[in-house]
Design a protein around this motif. Structure first.
Motif, mmCIF file in Angstrom:
data_model
loop_
_atom_site.group_PDB
_atom_site.id
_atom_site.type_symbol
_atom_site.label_atom_id
_atom_site.label_comp_id
_atom_site.label_asym_id
_atom_site.label_seq_id
_atom_site.Cartn_x
_atom_site.Cartn_y
_atom_site.Cartn_z
ATOM 1 N N HIS A 267 -20.966 2.614 44.725
ATOM 2 C CA HIS A 267 -19.663 2.826 45.351
ATOM 3 C C HIS A 267 -19.245 1.516 46.001
ATOM 4 C CE1 HIS A 267 -16.525 5.620 46.460
ATOM 5 N NE2 HIS A 267 -16.559 5.216 47.721
ATOM 6 N N ALA A 268 -17.946 1.255 46.023
ATOM 7 C CA ALA A 268 -17.460 -0.004 46.596
ATOM 8 C C ALA A 268 -16.051 0.187 47.130
ATOM 9 C CB ALA A 268 -17.483 -1.113 45.541
ATOM 10 N N ARG A 269 -15.697 -0.637 48.091
ATOM 11 C CA ARG A 269 -14.355 -0.615 48.651
ATOM 12 C C ARG A 269 -14.071 -1.952 49.321
ATOM 13 N NH1 ARG A 269 -13.269 0.860 54.096
ATOM 14 N NH2 ARG A 269 -11.753 2.450 53.466
ATOM 15 N N THR A 270 -12.792 -2.242 49.535
ATOM 16 C CA THR A 270 -12.368 -3.423 50.275
ATOM 17 C C THR A 270 -11.629 -2.976 51.531
ATOM 18 O OG1 THR A 270 -12.178 -4.778 48.283
ATOM 19 C CG2 THR A 270 -10.978 -5.530 50.229
ATOM 20 N N SER B 20 -16.793 -11.588 52.896
ATOM 21 C CA SER B 20 -15.395 -11.991 52.944
ATOM 22 C C SER B 20 -15.366 -13.446 52.515
ATOM 23 C CB SER B 20 -14.821 -11.839 54.354
ATOM 24 O OG SER B 20 -13.511 -12.364 54.415
ATOM 25 N N GLY B 21 -14.664 -13.743 51.426
ATOM 26 C CA GLY B 21 -14.711 -15.070 50.843
ATOM 27 C C GLY B 21 -13.734 -16.036 51.473
ATOM 28 N N THR B 22 -13.549 -17.181 50.808
ATOM 29 C CA THR B 22 -12.698 -18.230 51.348
ATOM 30 C C THR B 22 -11.246 -17.800 51.471
ATOM 31 O OG1 THR B 22 -12.515 -19.139 49.119
ATOM 32 C CG2 THR B 22 -14.155 -20.126 50.567
ATOM 33 N N SER B 23 -10.818 -16.833 50.676
ATOM 34 C CA SER B 23 -9.436 -16.358 50.770
ATOM 35 C C SER B 23 -9.225 -15.462 51.985
ATOM 36 C CB SER B 23 -9.041 -15.586 49.507
ATOM 37 O OG SER B 23 -9.050 -16.427 48.379
ATOM 38 N N ALA B 24 -10.314 -14.936 52.548
ATOM 39 C CA ALA B 24 -10.242 -14.036 53.708
ATOM 40 C C ALA B 24 -9.215 -12.929 53.485
ATOM 41 C CB ALA B 24 -9.909 -14.820 54.984
ATOM 42 N N ASP B 25 -9.213 -12.384 52.269
ATOM 43 C CA ASP B 25 -8.225 -11.362 51.943
ATOM 44 C C ASP B 25 -8.740 -9.952 52.162
ATOM 45 O OD1 ASP B 25 -10.030 -11.543 49.897
ATOM 46 O OD2 ASP B 25 -8.564 -11.819 48.301
ATOM 47 N N GLY B 26 -9.957 -9.813 52.666
ATOM 48 C CA GLY B 26 -10.511 -8.497 52.952
ATOM 49 C C GLY B 26 -12.024 -8.568 52.955
ATOM 50 N N ILE B 27 -12.660 -7.509 53.434
ATOM 51 C CA ILE B 27 -14.112 -7.422 53.430
ATOM 52 C C ILE B 27 -14.526 -6.551 52.252
ATOM 53 C CG2 ILE B 27 -16.164 -6.705 54.697
ATOM 54 C CD1 ILE B 27 -14.520 -7.004 57.275
ATOM 55 N N ASP B 28 -15.184 -7.160 51.274
ATOM 56 C CA ASP B 28 -15.702 -6.414 50.132
ATOM 57 C C ASP B 28 -17.055 -5.822 50.501
ATOM 58 O OD1 ASP B 28 -13.512 -7.108 48.578
ATOM 59 O OD2 ASP B 28 -14.490 -8.871 47.735
ATOM 60 N N ALA B 29 -17.209 -4.542 50.228
ATOM 61 C CA ALA B 29 -18.452 -3.840 50.535
ATOM 62 C C ALA B 29 -18.892 -3.064 49.305
ATOM 63 C CB ALA B 29 -18.259 -2.892 51.716
ATOM 64 N N ALA B 30 -20.168 -3.175 48.960
ATOM 65 C CA ALA B 30 -20.684 -2.486 47.777
ATOM 66 C C ALA B 30 -22.038 -1.872 48.077
ATOM 67 C CB ALA B 30 -20.804 -3.455 46.601
ATOM 68 N N LEU B 31 -22.182 -0.601 47.714
ATOM 69 C CA LEU B 31 -23.474 0.079 47.736
ATOM 70 C C LEU B 31 -24.108 -0.105 46.372
ATOM 71 C CD1 LEU B 31 -22.764 3.442 49.582
ATOM 72 C CD2 LEU B 31 -24.565 1.808 50.189
#
Length: 398
Positions: free
Chosen positions: A59-62, A31-42
């Motif tokens: 696969h990836a999702r936020t 989750s970056g400086t914008s804190a706009d979501g948790i990015d997750a990537a396999l």
């Protein structure tokens, strides 16, 4: 979707510490400086026959943050004070739970189980980043990312690597940016000077010359100031495609005042965050009679100008700029960067095999693998550390 790999077998060769760490799936969380979501990537990672990194985002999702929690994270990231040590401990646990939920959701959505994933690499949520010391005297540098790795490993059932930045800081570095090592492994080209530009809340470059050392550094705000100004005035988390900024006019005098901040003149290695570039910082430079849309246009131009100027100073021979991060969707920002960099081709990293929304998540999957293989994760030429270091703390699944 790629065919799911088999889980590790007992007769597979164990890696350092008894972990199974060869080829396979790793999961990156950020989750970056914008804190706009948790990015997750396999991410499927392996060393190719020629020694080159083989990397495939499977696969990836936020996952969105809880609204109240996000508001608190943004406030703290912009220099707000914690209420107590109890709040700090609670936040660390809550964030660990949120990261674990994001990982479990991604694995389930991909039709896999925890046994298919060799390790999670979790960046955590930066609460404060002071590589120059608490009072910028250089004597007590620190960086703080929350999201308890114990909780992530326990809730997900997957070995977790977290707390990547502090070892580099302890070694005299900035602990940032860390992603350039991954960029170098994945996006370097022997026939042209390239730069990778991450347009998150803060902008940062990875400079990839045809020959010579890889360099990288933060350039200042990318989306952070625009997002904050837009949310304050319109109630929107971001200015979609730069539409609001396009209705304003750049205030040349304001732009000059903003760009005169001494941070921009610092030589690399350097890094920054919301604790420096935030709404109060903007307000200190205002006369008070500016139109809100003109300020937004000026903040966009500040991002474009400081990004372009940094590239022209530090790698003027760049012929290709590979852009990633949320700012890739801001066409006006990309247009303004391009206008200031004539002769430089600007591509999305998507054209080079990496989804621009998940480059950093993929990088932390790679950093987890580096840690388990006991390979360095930093580049001293980027962070300023005294030498290569294995980054991250390992939290076993059981």
């Amino acid at each position: 979707m790629a065919t799911a790999p088999r889980p590790p077998h007992d007769d597979d060769p164990p890696g350092p510490g008894g972990f199974f760490v060869g080829s396979g799936l790793y999961l990156g969380l950020i989750s970056g400086t914008s804190a706009d979501g948790i990015d997750a990537a396999l991410v499927r990672l392996e060393d190719g026959a020629d020694g080159a990194l083989v990397c495939e985002v499977v696969h990836a999702r936020t996952s969105p943050w809880d609204g109240d929690l996000r508001s608190r994270l943004v406030a703290l990231g912009q220099g707000g004070a914690l209420d107590s040590l109890d709040e700090l401990g609670t936040l660390d646990t809550r964030l660990g739970e949120a990261f674990a939920e994001a990982a479990v959701a991604l694995v389930g959505e991909a039709g896999l189980t925890a046994a298919h994933v060799r390790a999670i690499g979790s960046h955590g949520q930066t609460l404060r980043h002071r590589p120059g010391g608490a009072r910028f005297d250089g004597r007590h540098p620190f960086t703080v990312q929350l999201g308890d790795g114990h909780v992530i490993a326990e809730r997900s059932g997957i070995t977790t690597v977290a707390d990547f930045r502090r070892r580099d800081v302890a070694a005299g570095g900035h602990g940032a940016p860390l992603v350039p090592a991954f960029h170098a492994a994945q996006l370097h080209a022997p026939d042209e000077d390239r730069a990778v530009l991450n347009l998150g809340g803060i902008a940062n470059f990875t400079l990839l010359p045809r020959q010579g050392a890889v360099r990288g550094f933060d350039t200042g705000p990318a989306n952070a100031l625009m997002d904050a100004w837009c949310e304050h005035h319109l109630g929107h988390a971001f200015d979609a495609d730069g539409g609001w900024a396009s209705t304003g006019t750049v205030d040349a005098a304001l732009l000059e005042r903003l760009a005169s901040d001494t941070w921009f003149a610092l030589a690399p290695p350097k890094s920054t965050g919301r604790e420096h570039f935030h709404l109060d910082w903007v307000r200190r430079h205002l006369r008070g009679d500016e139109r809100a849309e003109d300020v937004q246009a000026t903040l966009l131009e500040l991002s474009a100008a400081t990004i372009a100027d940094a590239l022209l100073v530090h790698q003027p021979g760049t012929r290709r700029l590979l852009a990633c991060g949320g700012g890739v969707r801001n066409a006006r920002l990309l247009d303004r960067i391009g206008a200031r960099l004539p002769g430089v081709a600007i591509d999305s990293t998507a054209r080079h095999g990496l989804d621009p929304d998940f480059v950093e998540a993929a990088a932390f999957a790679w950093l987890a693998r580096q840690a388990l293989l006991e390979r360095p994760g930093n580049l001293p030429s980027v962070t300023g550390a005294t030498g290569p270091r294995v980054l991250g703390v390992v939290y076993p699944a059981s």
